[in-house]
Design an enzyme around this catalytic site. Sequence first.
Site, PDB file in Angstrom:
ATOM      1  CE  LYS A 112      71.653  90.361  12.381  1.00 11.21           C
ATOM      2  NZ  LYS A 112      70.478  91.612  12.190  1.00 11.21           N
TER       3      LYS A 112
HETATM    4  C1  LIG Z   1      69.255  91.529  12.604  1.00 13.69           C
HETATM    5  C2  LIG Z   1      68.124  92.622  12.836  1.00 13.69           C
HETATM    6  C3  LIG Z   1      67.089  92.690  13.387  1.00 13.69           C
HETATM    7  C4  LIG Z   1      66.699  91.423  14.216  1.00 13.69           C
HETATM    8  O1  LIG Z   1      67.495  91.464  15.275  1.00 13.69           O
HETATM    9  P1  LIG Z   1      67.605  89.852  16.075  1.00 13.69           P
HETATM   10  O2  LIG Z   1      68.481  89.789  17.022  1.00 13.69           O
HETATM   11  O3  LIG Z   1      67.570  88.824  14.984  1.00 13.69           O
HETATM   12  O4  LIG Z   1      66.242  89.668  16.574  1.00 13.69           O
HETATM   13  C5  LIG Z   1      66.398  93.708  13.556  1.00 13.69           C
HETATM   14  N1  LIG Z   1      66.733  94.792  12.790  1.00 13.69           N
HETATM   15  C6  LIG Z   1      67.869  94.926  11.926  1.00 13.69           C
HETATM   16  C7  LIG Z   1      68.252  96.181  11.000  1.00 13.69           C
HETATM   17  C8  LIG Z   1      68.658  93.884  11.922  1.00 13.69           C
HETATM   18  O5  LIG Z   1      69.604  93.802  11.311  1.00 13.69           O
END
Ligand SMILES: *Cc1c(COP(=O)(O)O)cnc(C)c1O
Length: 469
Positions: A112
């Site tokens: 993120k």
């Molecule tokens: C948010 C997240 C995901 C999922 O990503 P999306 O964009 O919601 O599909 C996968 N792995 C981690 C570690 C995350 O923080």
Amino acid sequence: MRYVSTRGAAPSREFDDVLLAGLAEDGGLFVPETWPRFSLRDWHAMRGLTYAELAARVMAPFTAGAVSEAALREICAEAYGGFGHAAVAPLVQLSPRLWMLELFHGPTLAFKDMAMQVLGRLFDLVLAARGQRVTIVAATSGDTGSAAIAACANRALVDIVVLHPAGRVSEVQRRQMTTVAAANVTNIAVQGTFDTCQDLVKAMFADAPFRQRVRLSAVNSINWARIAAQIPYYVAAALALGGPERAVAFSVPTGNFGNVLAAHAARCLGLPVGWLMVASNHNDILHRFFTRNDMRLVGVEPSFSPSMDIEVSSNFERLLFELLDRDPAATAATMRDFRASGRMAVPEAAWRRAGAGFAAERLDDAATLAEIARLYRDTGYLADPHSAIGVAGARELAGRLDAAVPVVALATAHPAKFPDAVRRASGVTPALPARLADLFDRPEIYITLPPDLAAIEAAVIGATERSAA
Ligand SMILES: *Cc1c(COP(=O)(O)O)cnc(C)c1O
């Protein structure tokens, strides 16, 4: 670049409005009015750029008219300058055809950060031009909150208040939020569950006088700017592995469908992206959709990959819009029916089109631990549960594709973020990177409140007045 709503009942907007608004007024999601295309020559000119330069180049068509490429270059240089790896998003080779794309070298050790670090700075830039401030309020079960706080801490025109369920986030996750000492950051531990926190945030947005008083805003996963900032790492990886002359396939651990949608966007830009593997845990609504057109709400069960524990993927609507030939009326009707019936009716022809570019894989917790163990035994690579699900999807994809196509699994979290599952699977306790080694010694700052809207709103008002003073 102008943006339209997937539901067609909101006016088109420029990038800065889309950034600040998040959701369109008709409840739809913003998408580019038309997809920009990069030429062969454009792709070639990106070879050899630093990650920050490349990111600015790839994002520029999406911000055109609101934020210049020069401003983006400055923002990206700052945003990615603080990462723990000089390559920002390095590729690690696991086997002759398999690579990991590590997206966890940012301040909170999860992917993120790749978008959020840019987003916080974009907010400051756009708000300064308008002479405004905003208050970002978010509910978190872990990851999103810490990435949002890291992105907004010390931003001049943004206050951020994050609600987490008291005693229900991991200690690493809580400390990543509560040890950030910045005047514009407020952490509230709510005596309730994640749903309680989410309901309180919804109630704050529904309280119009309050919403206007603190100028409420959000940075949730449907914000188009987050998608735009996730496209560059697909480009960087593809170019490094022989693109655009060679197609590259990706396997993406998926929850809200934001990350894999960015891969699809890269494909729309003209990058030869081969298949996209949508990899899920036992919360498998996407797997059911891609394998048998069965998109039904069935609730959500906790897993070892909590950031993928979703009942419905909020960004899926953007793909649906494309699958329905960008017909906003059909998209709105499909979403309305879905809300009413708990079952999404996607026409057979549209579903087949999805199957031409996406595959799906599903791993339960036992299979996830087995994948962590197998990977560690065979390669010495320690993956977190989310990334391990991506690797399993990548191996599955490699088996189906021509041997000339490299397959890249996205590593979305550092193993030290989920030490219990990693230890259980591999017998190894992953260490925090050196820059976070003192996390458990830093003082924490947060307040604990009952799940009472008036009390929470008073705390938000207090926080914004303190930091504006
Ligand atoms: C948010 C997240 C995901 C999922 O990503 P999306 O964009 O919601 O599909 C996968 N792995 C981690 C570690 C995350 O923080």
